[in-house]
Design a protein around this motif. Structure first.
Motif, PDB file in Angstrom:
ATOM      1  N   THR A 109      36.876  43.023  -3.262  1.00 30.49           N
ATOM      2  CA  THR A 109      37.555  44.314  -3.378  1.00 30.49           C
ATOM      3  C   THR A 109      37.013  45.184  -4.502  1.00 30.49           C
ATOM      4  O   THR A 109      37.664  46.148  -4.916  1.00 30.49           O
ATOM      5  N   ARG A 110      35.814  44.896  -4.984  1.00 26.42           N
ATOM      6  CA  ARG A 110      35.238  45.727  -6.047  1.00 26.42           C
ATOM      7  C   ARG A 110      34.940  47.105  -5.509  1.00 26.42           C
ATOM      8  O   ARG A 110      34.304  47.267  -4.474  1.00 26.42           O
ATOM      9  N   PRO A 111      35.402  48.106  -6.241  1.00 30.62           N
ATOM     10  CA  PRO A 111      35.095  49.474  -5.837  1.00 30.62           C
ATOM     11  C   PRO A 111      33.671  49.833  -6.234  1.00 30.62           C
ATOM     12  O   PRO A 111      33.062  49.159  -7.053  1.00 30.62           O
ATOM     13  N   GLY A 112      33.182  50.870  -5.681  1.00 30.99           N
ATOM     14  CA  GLY A 112      31.870  51.343  -6.093  1.00 30.99           C
ATOM     15  C   GLY A 112      31.121  51.959  -4.936  1.00 30.99           C
ATOM     16  O   GLY A 112      31.413  51.703  -3.773  1.00 30.99           O
ATOM     17  N   GLU A 113      30.194  52.773  -5.294  1.00 30.89           N
ATOM     18  CA  GLU A 113      29.353  53.407  -4.292  1.00 30.89           C
ATOM     19  C   GLU A 113      28.155  52.526  -4.028  1.00 30.89           C
ATOM     20  O   GLU A 113      27.826  51.645  -4.805  1.00 30.89           O
ATOM     21  N   ASP A 114      27.476  52.788  -2.927  1.00 28.50           N
ATOM     22  CA  ASP A 114      26.296  52.022  -2.575  1.00 28.50           C
ATOM     23  C   ASP A 114      25.331  52.041  -3.756  1.00 28.50           C
ATOM     24  O   ASP A 114      24.997  53.093  -4.294  1.00 28.50           O
ATOM     25  N   GLY A 115      24.926  50.855  -4.192  1.00 28.39           N
ATOM     26  CA  GLY A 115      24.025  50.753  -5.339  1.00 28.39           C
ATOM     27  C   GLY A 115      24.735  50.756  -6.673  1.00 28.39           C
ATOM     28  O   GLY A 115      24.085  50.669  -7.708  1.00 28.39           O
ATOM     29  N   GLY A 116      26.071  50.840  -6.675  1.00 25.26           N
ATOM     30  CA  GLY A 116      26.825  50.838  -7.921  1.00 25.26           C
ATOM     31  C   GLY A 116      26.692  49.514  -8.648  1.00 25.26           C
ATOM     32  O   GLY A 116      26.514  48.464  -8.035  1.00 25.26           O
ATOM     33  N   ARG A 117      26.773  49.561  -9.985  1.00 25.56           N
ATOM     34  CA  ARG A 117      26.619  48.359 -10.799  1.00 25.56           C
ATOM     35  C   ARG A 117      27.905  48.030 -11.551  1.00 25.56           C
ATOM     36  O   ARG A 117      28.549  48.918 -12.099  1.00 25.56           O
ATOM     37  N   ILE A 118      28.212  46.743 -11.562  1.00 25.95           N
ATOM     38  CA  ILE A 118      29.400  46.231 -12.236  1.00 25.95           C
ATOM     39  C   ILE A 118      28.968  45.044 -13.086  1.00 25.95           C
ATOM     40  O   ILE A 118      28.131  44.253 -12.668  1.00 25.95           O
ATOM     41  N   VAL A 119      29.556  44.909 -14.276  1.00 23.68           N
ATOM     42  CA  VAL A 119      29.333  43.712 -15.098  1.00 23.68           C
ATOM     43  C   VAL A 119      30.697  43.093 -15.368  1.00 23.68           C
ATOM     44  O   VAL A 119      31.687  43.806 -15.570  1.00 23.68           O
ATOM     45  N   ALA A 120      30.760  41.766 -15.309  1.00 20.84           N
ATOM     46  CA  ALA A 120      32.015  41.054 -15.555  1.00 20.84           C
ATOM     47  C   ALA A 120      31.733  39.832 -16.425  1.00 20.84           C
ATOM     48  O   ALA A 120      30.970  38.950 -16.033  1.00 20.84           O
ATOM     49  N   VAL A 121      32.332  39.800 -17.610  1.00 17.97           N
ATOM     50  CA  VAL A 121      32.224  38.639 -18.490  1.00 17.97           C
ATOM     51  C   VAL A 121      33.351  37.690 -18.103  1.00 17.97           C
ATOM     52  O   VAL A 121      34.520  38.087 -18.084  1.00 17.97           O
ATOM     53  N   ALA A 122      32.995  36.459 -17.780  1.00 23.05           N
ATOM     54  CA  ALA A 122      34.000  35.516 -17.288  1.00 23.05           C
ATOM     55  C   ALA A 122      33.705  34.106 -17.759  1.00 23.05           C
ATOM     56  O   ALA A 122      32.589  33.785 -18.170  1.00 23.05           O
ATOM     57  N   GLU A 123      34.714  33.279 -17.664  1.00 21.98           N
ATOM     58  CA  GLU A 123      34.555  31.867 -17.964  1.00 21.98           C
ATOM     59  C   GLU A 123      33.617  31.238 -16.943  1.00 21.98           C
ATOM     60  O   GLU A 123      33.586  31.660 -15.778  1.00 21.98           O
ATOM     61  N   PRO A 124      32.835  30.229 -17.331  1.00 22.27           N
ATOM     62  CA  PRO A 124      31.946  29.575 -16.375  1.00 22.27           C
ATOM     63  C   PRO A 124      32.651  29.097 -15.105  1.00 22.27           C
ATOM     64  O   PRO A 124      32.111  29.190 -14.010  1.00 22.27           O
ATOM     65  N   SER A 125      33.879  28.620 -15.235  1.00 24.94           N
ATOM     66  CA  SER A 125      34.618  28.147 -14.058  1.00 24.94           C
ATOM     67  C   SER A 125      34.854  29.281 -13.059  1.00 24.94           C
ATOM     68  O   SER A 125      34.795  29.066 -11.841  1.00 24.94           O
ATOM     69  N   VAL A 126      35.118  30.469 -13.549  1.00 30.05           N
ATOM     70  CA  VAL A 126      35.345  31.624 -12.677  1.00 30.05           C
ATOM     71  C   VAL A 126      34.053  31.983 -11.943  1.00 30.05           C
ATOM     72  O   VAL A 126      34.068  32.286 -10.746  1.00 30.05           O
ATOM     73  N   ILE A 127      32.939  31.922 -12.644  1.00 31.15           N
ATOM     74  CA  ILE A 127      31.651  32.235 -12.016  1.00 31.15           C
ATOM     75  C   ILE A 127      31.310  31.187 -10.963  1.00 31.15           C
ATOM     76  O   ILE A 127      30.831  31.513  -9.872  1.00 31.15           O
ATOM     77  N   ARG A 128      31.597  29.924 -11.249  1.00 33.01           N
ATOM     78  CA  ARG A 128      31.376  28.874 -10.249  1.00 33.01           C
ATOM     79  C   ARG A 128      32.212  29.141  -9.001  1.00 33.01           C
ATOM     80  O   ARG A 128      31.724  28.996  -7.872  1.00 33.01           O
ATOM     81  N   ALA A 129      33.460  29.540  -9.185  1.00 31.95           N
ATOM     82  CA  ALA A 129      34.327  29.850  -8.037  1.00 31.95           C
ATOM     83  C   ALA A 129      33.756  31.027  -7.248  1.00 31.95           C
ATOM     84  O   ALA A 129      33.756  31.012  -6.007  1.00 31.95           O
ATOM     85  N   ALA A 130      33.265  32.054  -7.939  1.00 29.90           N
ATOM     86  CA  ALA A 130      32.683  33.216  -7.259  1.00 29.90           C
ATOM     87  C   ALA A 130      31.461  32.817  -6.435  1.00 29.90           C
ATOM     88  O   ALA A 130      31.270  33.297  -5.313  1.00 29.90           O
ATOM     89  N   LEU A 131      30.641  31.925  -6.972  1.00 27.30           N
ATOM     90  CA  LEU A 131      29.446  31.486  -6.251  1.00 27.30           C
ATOM     91  C   LEU A 131      29.806  30.688  -5.005  1.00 27.30           C
ATOM     92  O   LEU A 131      29.215  30.879  -3.941  1.00 27.30           O
ATOM     93  N   VAL A 132      30.768  29.782  -5.119  1.00 27.15           N
ATOM     94  CA  VAL A 132      31.191  29.002  -3.951  1.00 27.15           C
ATOM     95  C   VAL A 132      31.699  29.951  -2.870  1.00 27.15           C
ATOM     96  O   VAL A 132      31.359  29.825  -1.688  1.00 27.15           O
ATOM     97  N   TYR A 133      32.498  30.936  -3.279  1.00 24.52           N
ATOM     98  CA  TYR A 133      33.041  31.898  -2.322  1.00 24.52           C
ATOM     99  C   TYR A 133      31.934  32.734  -1.678  1.00 24.52           C
ATOM    100  O   TYR A 133      31.885  32.884  -0.459  1.00 24.52           O
ATOM    101  N   ALA A 134      31.064  33.265  -2.502  1.00 26.26           N
ATOM    102  CA  ALA A 134      30.019  34.159  -1.994  1.00 26.26           C
ATOM    103  C   ALA A 134      29.075  33.438  -1.034  1.00 26.26           C
ATOM    104  O   ALA A 134      28.619  34.019  -0.049  1.00 26.26           O
ATOM    105  N   LEU A 135      28.812  32.179  -1.308  1.00 29.28           N
ATOM    106  CA  LEU A 135      27.897  31.405  -0.466  1.00 29.28           C
ATOM    107  C   LEU A 135      28.590  30.768   0.734  1.00 29.28           C
ATOM    108  O   LEU A 135      27.934  30.143   1.564  1.00 29.28           O
ATOM    109  N   LYS A 136      29.915  30.902   0.784  1.00 28.84           N
ATOM    110  CA  LYS A 136      30.699  30.240   1.837  1.00 28.84           C
ATOM    111  C   LYS A 136      30.403  28.741   1.853  1.00 28.84           C
ATOM    112  O   LYS A 136      30.311  28.109   2.901  1.00 28.84           O
TER     113      LYS A 136
END
Length: 197
Positions: A130-157
Motif C-alpha cells: 500500500t505504499r503511495p507514490g508515482e511511477d518511479g517514486g522512491r521510498i526509504v524505510a529504516v527497519a529492524e532486520p526481522s521486519v526486512i526479512r518478513a518483507a522479503l518473504v512476502y515480496a518473493l511469495k
C-alpha cells in the motif's frame, strides 16, 4: 505503477547474541560508530520522496542520524512476541522449550500469546503493497532486520519457513521495486545490497 522502496536495517543496539524479542533498547556506542562508518553510502537515500521507520528507538535513531527525518510506521513494528518480549531466544528456550520448538516449526503458531509469524509477514507485506507514490517514486524505510526479512518473504511469495534462512545485517540495504503482488529479486554485480525489482 512501480515504486522503489529501499529498506535500511537499523544499526544494532547490542551484540547479536544479546538480541532480544521486540528489543526496545537504544543504539549502543558500537551502533553509533557503525552508523558513522557507513553514513557516506546511506545519506544519499535521504533524497527519497517518502522516508519511514519502525517505531523502535534504534530504527528512529538510525534514520535521524542519516538525515532521513523518518515518519514512524506502526505497521513496521517487530513481531508481537507476547510474554517472550524482552527475552533472548536462549532465555525463551530455557523457560518453554516445547513452545519455542512449536513456534519455530509452525508459522501459524503463537505459543507466546502474541502474533504468529504468518500474521507478521502479512502485516509487513500489506504495508509494502500500500505504499503511495508515482511511477518511479522512491521510498526509504529504516527497519529492524526481522521486519526486512518478513518483507522479503512476502515480496518473493516464499514459504514462511524461508524467514529463518534470511540474514539481514545491521545497516545493510535491500531495495524492492514494483507494486502490490509483483516483486522480483535481482542482485547487482559489485553492489553491497540485494535488490527486488
Amino acid at each position: 505503477m512501480a515504486v522503489r522502496v529501499t529498506f535500511v536495517a537499523a544499526a544494532r543496539g547490542s551484540s547479536l547474541l544479546g538480541e532480544r524479542f521486540e528489543d526496545d533498547r537504544p543504539l549502543d556506542q558500537a551502533g553509533w560508530d557503525e552508523v558513522q562508518r557507513v553514513a557516506h553510502g546511506l545519506v544519499p537515500l535521504a533524497a527519497a520522496e517518502l522516508r519511514y521507520c519502525s517505531p523502535t528507538p534504534r530504527s528512529r535513531a538510525t534514520g535521524d542520524a542519516l538525515g532521513y527525518a523518518p515518519l514512524v510506521q506502526l505497521a513496521l513494528r517487530d513481531c508481537d512476541m507476547g510474554r517472550w518480549r524482552g527475552l533472548t531466544l536462549g532465555e525463551a528456550m530455557a523457560r518453554e522449550p516445547d513452545a519455542v520448538d512449536a513456534w519455530l516449526a509452525d508459522p501459524r503458531s503463537l505459543p507466546h500469546g502474541g502474533e504468529s509469524l504468518l500474521t507478521f509477514i502479512g502485516r509487513v507485506g500489506s504495508w509494502l503493497d500500500t505504499r503511495p507514490g508515482e511511477d518511479g517514486g522512491r521510498i526509504v524505510a529504516v527497519a529492524e532486520p526481522s521486519v526486512i526479512r518478513a518483507a522479503l518473504v512476502y515480496a518473493l511469495k516464499a514459504p514462511p519457513a524461508t524467514y529463518w534462512n534470511l540474514d539481514v545485517r545491521p545497516l545493510s540495504t535491500t531495495t524492492v521495486t514494483g507494486h502490490a503482488g509483483r516483486w522480483n529479486l535481482r542482485f547487482d554485480a559489485g553492489a553491497a545490497q540485494s535488490t527486488l525489482m
